[in-house]
Design a protein around this motif. Structure first.
Motif, short mmCIF file in Angstrom:
data_model
loop_
_atom_site.label_atom_id
_atom_site.label_comp_id
_atom_site.label_asym_id
_atom_site.label_seq_id
_atom_site.Cartn_x
_atom_site.Cartn_y
_atom_site.Cartn_z
N MET A 1 82.44 3.67 40.12
CA MET A 1 81.76 4.55 39.16
C MET A 1 80.68 5.38 39.84
O MET A 1 80.59 6.58 39.68
CB MET A 1 81.12 3.66 38.08
N ALA A 2 79.86 4.71 40.61
CA ALA A 2 78.78 5.37 41.34
C ALA A 2 79.33 6.37 42.34
O ALA A 2 78.80 7.47 42.49
CB ALA A 2 77.93 4.33 42.04
N ASP A 3 80.45 6.02 42.99
CA ASP A 3 81.08 6.91 43.97
C ASP A 3 81.58 8.19 43.31
O ASP A 3 81.45 9.27 43.85
CB ASP A 3 82.26 6.19 44.63
N LYS A 4 82.10 8.00 42.09
CA LYS A 4 82.65 9.14 41.36
C LYS A 4 81.56 10.19 41.12
O LYS A 4 81.73 11.37 41.38
CB LYS A 4 83.22 8.62 40.04
N TYR A 5 80.38 9.71 40.66
CA TYR A 5 79.28 10.63 40.37
C TYR A 5 78.71 11.24 41.63
O TYR A 5 78.36 12.42 41.66
CB TYR A 5 78.18 9.91 39.58
N SER A 6 78.60 10.46 42.64
CA SER A 6 78.04 11.01 43.88
C SER A 6 78.96 12.10 44.43
O SER A 6 78.51 13.09 45.00
CB SER A 6 77.82 9.90 44.89
N ASN A 7 80.27 11.95 44.21
CA ASN A 7 81.22 12.97 44.66
C ASN A 7 81.06 14.26 43.89
O ASN A 7 81.25 15.34 44.43
CB ASN A 7 82.66 12.45 44.51
N ILE A 8 80.71 14.18 42.62
CA ILE A 8 80.54 15.40 41.80
C ILE A 8 79.19 16.06 42.11
O ILE A 8 79.10 17.26 42.27
CB ILE A 8 80.61 15.05 40.30
N LEU A 9 78.15 15.21 42.18
CA LEU A 9 76.79 15.75 42.31
C LEU A 9 76.55 16.45 43.63
O LEU A 9 75.82 17.43 43.67
CB LEU A 9 75.78 14.60 42.14
N LYS A 10 77.15 15.96 44.68
CA LYS A 10 76.89 16.57 45.99
C LYS A 10 77.36 18.02 46.07
O LYS A 10 76.56 18.90 46.39
CB LYS A 10 77.54 15.71 47.09
N PRO A 11 78.64 18.30 45.70
CA PRO A 11 79.04 19.73 45.72
C PRO A 11 78.29 20.56 44.70
O PRO A 11 78.02 21.75 44.92
CB PRO A 11 80.53 19.69 45.42
N LEU A 12 77.91 19.90 43.58
CA LEU A 12 77.19 20.63 42.52
C LEU A 12 75.82 21.06 43.02
O LEU A 12 75.34 22.15 42.71
CB LEU A 12 77.04 19.71 41.31
N GLN A 13 75.23 20.17 43.82
CA GLN A 13 73.91 20.46 44.37
C GLN A 13 73.96 21.69 45.30
O GLN A 13 73.03 22.50 45.33
CB GLN A 13 73.46 19.23 45.18
N GLU A 14 75.05 21.84 46.00
CA GLU A 14 75.18 22.94 46.96
C GLU A 14 75.76 24.22 46.33
O GLU A 14 75.78 25.29 46.95
CB GLU A 14 76.08 22.48 48.12
N HIS A 15 76.24 24.04 45.09
CA HIS A 15 76.90 25.19 44.44
C HIS A 15 75.89 26.26 44.02
O HIS A 15 74.81 25.93 43.53
CB HIS A 15 77.66 24.70 43.20
N GLU A 16 76.19 27.55 44.20
CA GLU A 16 75.31 28.63 43.73
C GLU A 16 76.15 29.85 43.33
O GLU A 16 77.23 30.11 43.86
CB GLU A 16 74.28 28.97 44.81
N LEU A 17 75.55 30.61 42.36
CA LEU A 17 76.21 31.83 41.90
C LEU A 17 75.20 32.98 42.00
O LEU A 17 74.02 32.80 41.63
CB LEU A 17 76.64 31.69 40.44
N THR A 18 75.58 34.10 42.47
CA THR A 18 74.67 35.27 42.56
C THR A 18 74.66 35.97 41.19
O THR A 18 75.69 36.33 40.64
CB THR A 18 75.17 36.27 43.63
N PRO A 19 73.44 36.08 40.61
CA PRO A 19 73.37 36.74 39.27
C PRO A 19 73.69 38.24 39.39
O PRO A 19 73.48 38.83 40.47
CB PRO A 19 71.93 36.50 38.85
N PRO A 20 74.11 38.87 38.32
CA PRO A 20 74.40 40.31 38.37
C PRO A 20 73.13 41.13 38.64
O PRO A 20 72.04 40.65 38.35
CB PRO A 20 74.98 40.60 36.99
N ALA A 21 73.26 42.30 39.14
CA ALA A 21 72.11 43.13 39.53
C ALA A 21 71.23 43.41 38.32
O ALA A 21 71.72 43.71 37.23
CB ALA A 21 72.61 44.43 40.14
N GLY A 22 69.92 43.29 38.46
CA GLY A 22 68.94 43.56 37.40
C GLY A 22 68.82 42.46 36.38
O GLY A 22 68.05 42.59 35.41
N ALA A 23 69.51 41.39 36.58
CA ALA A 23 69.47 40.30 35.59
C ALA A 23 68.11 39.62 35.56
O ALA A 23 67.60 39.28 34.48
CB ALA A 23 70.54 39.26 35.93
N PHE A 24 67.51 39.41 36.74
CA PHE A 24 66.21 38.73 36.82
C PHE A 24 65.14 39.53 36.08
O PHE A 24 64.38 38.97 35.26
CB PHE A 24 65.83 38.54 38.29
N GLU A 25 65.08 40.85 36.35
CA GLU A 25 64.08 41.71 35.71
C GLU A 25 64.24 41.69 34.21
O GLU A 25 63.27 41.60 33.46
CB GLU A 25 64.19 43.17 36.22
#
Lengths: 281, 216
Positions: free
Chosen positions: A1-25
């Motif tokens: 059970m613990a292994d299952k979550y650690s497998n999901i969380l690790k890639p999730l931690q490294e995952h990122e998406l670039t927001p569309p231009a002007g989104a932050f403002e």
């Protein structure tokens, strides 16, 4: 059970998406508009941060209470229960194993190899008779070696006793050395039987030790009498005093045998019988 | 809670079983003093030992002195099955067996012995002992010091102490001519080797005890 979550969380931690231009403002503008009541001034972000600094939220009391009470449904409590139950199971297994070991040790026969094994029956019998015949000595190594050579069973018994698996058992091995197990006779006639070492040791220590639980302490009177037996004349013959002492010893021996061995109705280990005999003689 | 109680019970039971041997060894040193000055026969018993081994349904009393070595082996269940007396030393070693009534007869002098108790106490082999006086029907007295900390030996093994409510660690008999004292120097709870209770037979003549028994 613990292994299952650690497998999901690790890639999730490294995952990122670039927001569309002007989104932050755009997002920031909306935040300011929502929180600061449409403040369009240049100081708007600064004001927003100051207000945010002073902002506080009261922690909900219910959560603390529930934690302190340890409500059954709280996730923390559930985890504690799981750990606690696992610990109990582990403790139970350990306790059963320890109890089992105790019971096994208590119930296990001492001589596992000897019982019901005809091959060793003879050796066992020899060992028993060797121990029980109690061919005792005052730890005279020469005598022991001689006796062991004559009686291999005795040597075997001594080894067996030394290697006994239960080391808590009383050490009761006795060594050979006394002629006919007769301490008195051997000491009085040590020259005839080559027991010089035994005699010297006994008189030096004023004690004859057979084992941890059987020994004789020699009184000063007895030591003097034993020395008397070996007084010699200048020519090397027995002194008159020595002859007299030897005769006295023989007389005592006969008296003892007459009292205890003839009718078999007296017991030397009994205080009344012993006292009666000794006070009369 | 239930599991904890069960575990505690199991542990106690396990330890109880492991320590259930109840073996006991007591070594008594013998000292004899006489009123007369000259050295006599008593010196051949003075300084000897009387050792009592008790384990399960077996017991052995072994006396070792310069003059002689002798053992009495006992085997019993609820009553005495048999006592065997062995003379272990000398040219003529022998054995004779005694049935329960014969053993009673052998110790007839202790029949109807009475105890009186006194306030004196003494430390013997690390045990505080109280004083008791055993009055025999013959008029003889045995002064005994006993401890309640050790369960007394049964009446078969020590018939002289049946009225004493504890294990006797010192006892003495005084007469006009002198005194005989048996004083415990060692009390051991270690497991006794089985061999101690095996009756020797090799080189030992079997004799018949002919004295009248006490059964009638």
């Amino acid at each position: 059970m613990a292994d299952k979550y650690s497998n999901i969380l690790k890639p999730l931690q490294e995952h990122e998406l670039t927001p569309p231009a002007g989104a932050f403002e755009k997002a920031w503008e909306n935040i300011l508009l929502l929180n600061e009541g449409r403040d369009h001034s240049e100081e708007a972000p600064k004001n927003a941060f100051e207000k945010l600094q002073a902002f506080s939220i009261q922690a909900p009391e219910l959560d603390f209470r529930s934690l302190l009470r340890g409500e059954k449904n709280s996730p923390a409590k559930k985890q504690t229960i799981v750990i606690s139950q696992n610990f109990k199971r582990l403790a139970a297994v350990l306790a059963l194993a320890v109890t089992g070991a105790f019971i096994y040790m208590a119930a296990m026969p001492d001589d596992k190899n000897g019982v019901n094994n005809e091959q060793y029956a003879g050796a066992r019998m020899n060992k028993e008779s060797a121990v029980n015949l109690m061919i005792d000595s005052a730890q005279d190594t020469t005598a022991l070696a001689g006796a062991a050579a004559q009686q291999p069973a005795l040597a075997k018994a001594a080894t067996a006793t030394g290697n006994t698996k239960n080391e808590k058992k009383q050490h009761y091995s006795e060594q050979a050395g006394f002629y006919n197990n007769d301490l008195f006779f051997t000491l009085v006639n040590y020259k005839e039987y080559g027991k010089e070492k035994l005699f010297t040791k006994a008189l030096k220590e004023k004690r004859v030790t057979l084992n941890q639980f059987s020994y004789v302490n020699l009184s000063d009177k007895m030591v003097a009498m034993l020395q008397e037996v070996y007084l010699t004349k200048k020519n090397g013959n027995m002194a008159r005093k020595a002859k007299r002492a030897k005769r006295k010893f023989e007389k005592w021996k006969k008296k003892d045998e007459k009292y205890f061995d003839k009718e078999l109705d007296k017991n030397p280990a009994d205080i009344i019988d012993l006292s009666e005999f000794l006070m009369k003689n | 809670m239930r599991i904890s109680l069960l575990l505690i019970w199991l542990l106690i039971a396990g330890q109880g079983l492991a320590q259930q041997h109840n073996d006991l060894t007591i070594v008594y040193d013998i000292s004899i003093s006489k009123t007369k000055r000259s050295t006599g026969l008593e010196e051949t018993y003075n300084g000897g030992t009387r050792t009592v081994f008790i384990a399960g349904n077996k017991a052995r009393i072994r006396m070792v002195s310069l003059m002689r070595m002798e053992s009495i082996f006992f085997e019993y269940d609820s009553t005495l099955k048999q006592a065997a007396v062995i003379k272990e030393s000398g040219a003529k070693k022998y054995r004779f067996n005694l049935s329960a009534p014969q053993w009673e007869g052998f110790n007839k002098k202790y029949e109807d012995a009475d105890c009186s108790f006194e306030n004196d106490s003494m430390l013997i082999a690390g045990y505080w002992c109280k004083k008791a006086v055993i009055h025999l029907t013959s008029g003889d007295k045995i002064v005994a010091y006993y401890t309640s900390s050790i369960k007394p030996a049964n009446g078969f093994t020590e018939p002289s102490f049946t009225c004493v409510p504890g294990m006797v660690l010192q006892y003495e008999h005084t007469s006009r001519r002198g005194m005989v004292v048996f004083k415990a120097s060692q009390v051991s709870r270690e497991v006794i080797a089985k061999e101690i209770f095996v009756i020797p037979s090799a080189g030992i003549q079997l004799r018949k005890y002919t004295a009248e028994d006490n059964s009638d």
